[in-house]
Write an enzyme that holds these catalytic residues in place. Structure first.
Site, PDB file in Angstrom:
ATOM      1  N   GLY A   1      -3.370   8.797 -37.694  1.00  0.00           N
ATOM      2  CA  GLY A   1      -4.030  10.104 -37.586  1.00  0.00           C
ATOM      3  C   GLY A   1      -3.358  11.116 -36.675  1.00  0.00           C
TER       4      GLY A   1
ATOM      5  N   ASP B   1      -5.726  -1.902 -24.979  1.00  0.00           N
ATOM      6  CA  ASP B   1      -7.049  -1.388 -25.335  1.00  0.00           C
ATOM      7  C   ASP B   1      -7.522  -0.478 -24.200  1.00  0.00           C
ATOM      8  OD1 ASP B   1      -9.812  -1.061 -25.785  1.00  0.00           O
ATOM      9  OD2 ASP B   1      -9.972  -3.011 -26.758  1.00  0.00           O
TER      10      ASP B   1
ATOM     11  N   ASN C   1      -5.887  11.020 -26.667  1.00  0.00           N
ATOM     12  CA  ASN C   1      -6.311  11.163 -28.064  1.00  0.00           C
ATOM     13  C   ASN C   1      -7.118   9.968 -28.579  1.00  0.00           C
ATOM     14  OD1 ASN C   1      -5.850  12.028 -31.068  1.00  0.00           O
ATOM     15  ND2 ASN C   1      -4.913   9.996 -30.920  1.00  0.00           N
TER      16      ASN C   1
ATOM     17  N   SER D   1     -13.892  17.731 -29.607  1.00  0.00           N
ATOM     18  CA  SER D   1     -14.347  17.889 -30.995  1.00  0.00           C
ATOM     19  C   SER D   1     -15.375  19.021 -31.020  1.00  0.00           C
ATOM     20  CB  SER D   1     -15.021  16.594 -31.464  1.00  0.00           C
ATOM     21  OG  SER D   1     -15.744  16.800 -32.662  1.00  0.00           O
TER      22      SER D   1
ATOM     23  N   TYR E   1     -21.882   9.674 -30.673  1.00  0.00           N
ATOM     24  CA  TYR E   1     -20.541  10.269 -30.795  1.00  0.00           C
ATOM     25  C   TYR E   1     -20.543  11.666 -30.176  1.00  0.00           C
ATOM     26  CZ  TYR E   1     -16.179  12.156 -32.617  1.00  0.00           C
ATOM     27  OH  TYR E   1     -14.937  12.743 -32.704  1.00  0.00           O
TER      28      TYR E   1
HETATM   29  P1  NDP Z   1      -7.810   7.672 -36.251  1.00  0.00           P
HETATM   30  O1  NDP Z   1      -8.827   6.602 -36.468  1.00  0.00           O
HETATM   31  O2  NDP Z   1      -6.837   7.939 -37.339  1.00  0.00           O
HETATM   32  O3  NDP Z   1      -6.985   7.380 -34.906  1.00  0.00           O
HETATM   33  C1  NDP Z   1      -7.622   6.907 -33.751  1.00  0.00           C
HETATM   34  C2  NDP Z   1      -6.584   6.364 -32.778  1.00  0.00           C
HETATM   35  O4  NDP Z   1      -7.275   5.938 -31.587  1.00  0.00           O
HETATM   36  C3  NDP Z   1      -5.837   5.159 -33.337  1.00  0.00           C
HETATM   37  O5  NDP Z   1      -4.481   5.252 -33.005  1.00  0.00           O
HETATM   38  C4  NDP Z   1      -6.475   3.987 -32.611  1.00  0.00           C
HETATM   39  O6  NDP Z   1      -5.526   2.961 -32.380  1.00  0.00           O
HETATM   40  C5  NDP Z   1      -6.842   4.631 -31.260  1.00  0.00           C
HETATM   41  N1  NDP Z   1      -7.892   3.862 -30.600  1.00  0.00           N
HETATM   42  C6  NDP Z   1      -9.193   3.700 -30.995  1.00  0.00           C
HETATM   43  N2  NDP Z   1      -9.821   2.848 -30.177  1.00  0.00           N
HETATM   44  C7  NDP Z   1      -8.900   2.454 -29.251  1.00  0.00           C
HETATM   45  C8  NDP Z   1      -8.942   1.551 -28.149  1.00  0.00           C
HETATM   46  N3  NDP Z   1     -10.058   0.886 -27.815  1.00  0.00           N
HETATM   47  N4  NDP Z   1      -7.813   1.372 -27.407  1.00  0.00           N
HETATM   48  C9  NDP Z   1      -6.679   2.036 -27.737  1.00  0.00           C
HETATM   49  N5  NDP Z   1      -6.581   2.903 -28.747  1.00  0.00           N
HETATM   50  C10 NDP Z   1      -7.678   3.093 -29.514  1.00  0.00           C
HETATM   51  O7  NDP Z   1      -8.660   8.975 -35.897  1.00  0.00           O
HETATM   52  P2  NDP Z   1      -8.205  10.474 -35.480  1.00  0.00           P
HETATM   53  O8  NDP Z   1      -6.739  10.590 -35.438  1.00  0.00           O
HETATM   54  O9  NDP Z   1      -8.967  11.393 -36.320  1.00  0.00           O
HETATM   55  O10 NDP Z   1      -8.836  10.546 -34.005  1.00  0.00           O
HETATM   56  C11 NDP Z   1      -8.095  10.897 -32.853  1.00  0.00           C
HETATM   57  C12 NDP Z   1      -9.007  11.652 -31.897  1.00  0.00           C
HETATM   58  O11 NDP Z   1      -9.394  12.882 -32.489  1.00  0.00           O
HETATM   59  C13 NDP Z   1     -10.303  10.925 -31.548  1.00  0.00           C
HETATM   60  O12 NDP Z   1     -10.547  11.102 -30.170  1.00  0.00           O
HETATM   61  C14 NDP Z   1     -11.359  11.649 -32.378  1.00  0.00           C
HETATM   62  O13 NDP Z   1     -12.636  11.582 -31.802  1.00  0.00           O
HETATM   63  C15 NDP Z   1     -10.803  13.059 -32.350  1.00  0.00           C
HETATM   64  N6  NDP Z   1     -11.285  13.933 -33.411  1.00  0.00           N
HETATM   65  C16 NDP Z   1     -11.148  13.586 -34.743  1.00  0.00           C
HETATM   66  C17 NDP Z   1     -11.620  14.426 -35.729  1.00  0.00           C
HETATM   67  C18 NDP Z   1     -11.571  14.064 -37.177  1.00  0.00           C
HETATM   68  O14 NDP Z   1     -12.301  14.672 -37.979  1.00  0.00           O
HETATM   69  N7  NDP Z   1     -10.717  13.125 -37.596  1.00  0.00           N
HETATM   70  C19 NDP Z   1     -12.217  15.719 -35.396  1.00  0.00           C
HETATM   71  C20 NDP Z   1     -12.339  15.972 -33.972  1.00  0.00           C
HETATM   72  C21 NDP Z   1     -11.860  15.116 -33.041  1.00  0.00           C
HETATM   73  P3  NDP Z   1      -5.775   1.378 -32.572  1.00  0.00           P
HETATM   74  O15 NDP Z   1      -6.904   1.229 -33.565  1.00  0.00           O
HETATM   75  O16 NDP Z   1      -4.458   0.858 -33.047  1.00  0.00           O
HETATM   76  O17 NDP Z   1      -6.133   0.893 -31.209  1.00  0.00           O
HETATM   77  C1  8X3 Z   2     -15.011  14.681 -35.537  1.00  0.00           C
HETATM   78  C2  8X3 Z   2     -15.548  15.880 -36.256  1.00  0.00           C
HETATM   79  O1  8X3 Z   2     -17.690  16.912 -37.173  1.00  0.00           O
HETATM   80  O2  8X3 Z   2     -17.235  14.587 -37.744  1.00  0.00           O
HETATM   81  O3  8X3 Z   2     -15.104  14.853 -34.163  1.00  0.00           O
HETATM   82  O4  8X3 Z   2     -17.910  15.184 -35.517  1.00  0.00           O
HETATM   83  S1  8X3 Z   2     -17.164  15.626 -36.679  1.00  0.00           S
END
Ligand code: NDP
Ligand code: 8X3
Length: 261
Positions: A13, A60, A87, A140, A153
């Protein structure tokens, strides 16, 4: 001298896209996440394409001791972190407050709030000692707009919103910049994780909409960190054209328009 960026959650992501964007801009990059094999592959790919060094760290963020061990283990060439992109994060579940799974709640609170704090604590101290640095937090629209079924969340992202503003104040006199990036809907593994691997439900979130991509967010992050020394971007709210806010999304008719939130 090349700058160094640490990106948490770079296995997919937004984090992965951000790593690619910084690689193109000639940064050395520390990439983290739990899925180490993905980090290894990304390192191989980026180092083959760009004249940079990439350090993969599998840990983690929910585990304070793992965070400390990972950041204590940094080799000499990676110790000076110029930019931290907090992130790593997730949504888990989509239920009313009386129905939510407490394991999901703990995962979100421990990752989105406590994980962000653990990593920040370790990196910010070094930035303060040096008198420079930039911290970018992935918030977000959920950080200001609580929506139905998303209480925990949204609460976790409200915390990121508060922390970003408070960090900016605490780090002000040390010359450290703080930016919060607050996207709407971005198509990543986010929904697949939220629905515990239910692909159909996850795909349905984006039906009838052209969502943002990880690259869109990476571009915004890169822009924020590329401003002159006297300019701080406090926050960026970035939305798909078809989404006005957390409650109003225009879905093109003719497609499957069943909504998940
Ligand atoms: P993804 O699920 O594609 O990526 C999430 C990343 O976070 C992965 O690399 C995962 O790595 C890592 N992660 C999750 N839990 C852990 C953990 N316990 N330890 C280490 N790493 C962790 O989602 P996004 O790219 O969309 O999300 C990235 C950020 O953006 C988040 O904070 C999300 O809340 C935020 N966001 C996303 C939106 C969306 O609509 N997608 C909108 C607004 C904000 P791994 O599983 O390998 O540990
Ligand atoms: C992720 C966007 O609208 O699903 O933070 O909460 S929303």
């Amino acid at each position: 001298m090349k700058k160094t960026v640490l990106i948490t959650g770079a296995t997919s992501g937004i984090g992965e896209a951000t790593a690619r964007a910084f690689a193109e801009e000639d940064y050395h990059i520390i990439i983290t996440g739990r899925r180490y094999e993905r980090l290894r592959e990304l390192k191989k790919e980026l180092e083959a394409e760009f004249p940079i060094e990439v350090l993969p760290l599998g840990f983690d963020v929910r585990d304070r001791h793992q965070c400390e061990a990972a950041l204590d283990s940094l080799p000499e060439g990676f110790r000076h972190i110029d930019i931290l992109v907090n992130n790593a994060g997730l949504a888990a579940g989509l239920e009313h407050i009386d129905q939510g799974d407490t394991n999901d709640w703990e995962a979100m609170i421990d990752t989105n709030i406590k994980g962000l704090l653990y990593v920040t604590r370790l990196v910010a101290e070094k930035m303060v000692n040096r008198g420079s640095g930039h911290i970018v937090n992935l918030g977000s629209i959920a950080g200001t707009e609580p929506y139905e079924n998303g209480a925990v969340y949204c609460a976790s992202k409200h915390a990121v919103h508060a922390l970003s503003q408070a960090m900016r104040v605490d780090l002000l006199s040390h010359g450290i910049k703080v930016t919060e990036i607050r996207p709407g809907m971005v198509e990543t593994e986010f929904s697949l994780v939220r629905f515990h691997g239910d692909r159909e439900r996850a795909d349905n979130v984006y039906h009838g909409v052209t969502p943002l991509t990880g690259d869109d967010i990476a571009e915004a992050i890169l822009w924020a960190v590329s401003q002159p020394a006297h300019v701080n971007i406090n926050e960026i709210v970035i939305m798909p054209t078809q989404q006005a806010n957390a409650y109003y999304t225009y879905r093109k008719p003719g497609k499957n328009t069943k909504k998940n939130k």
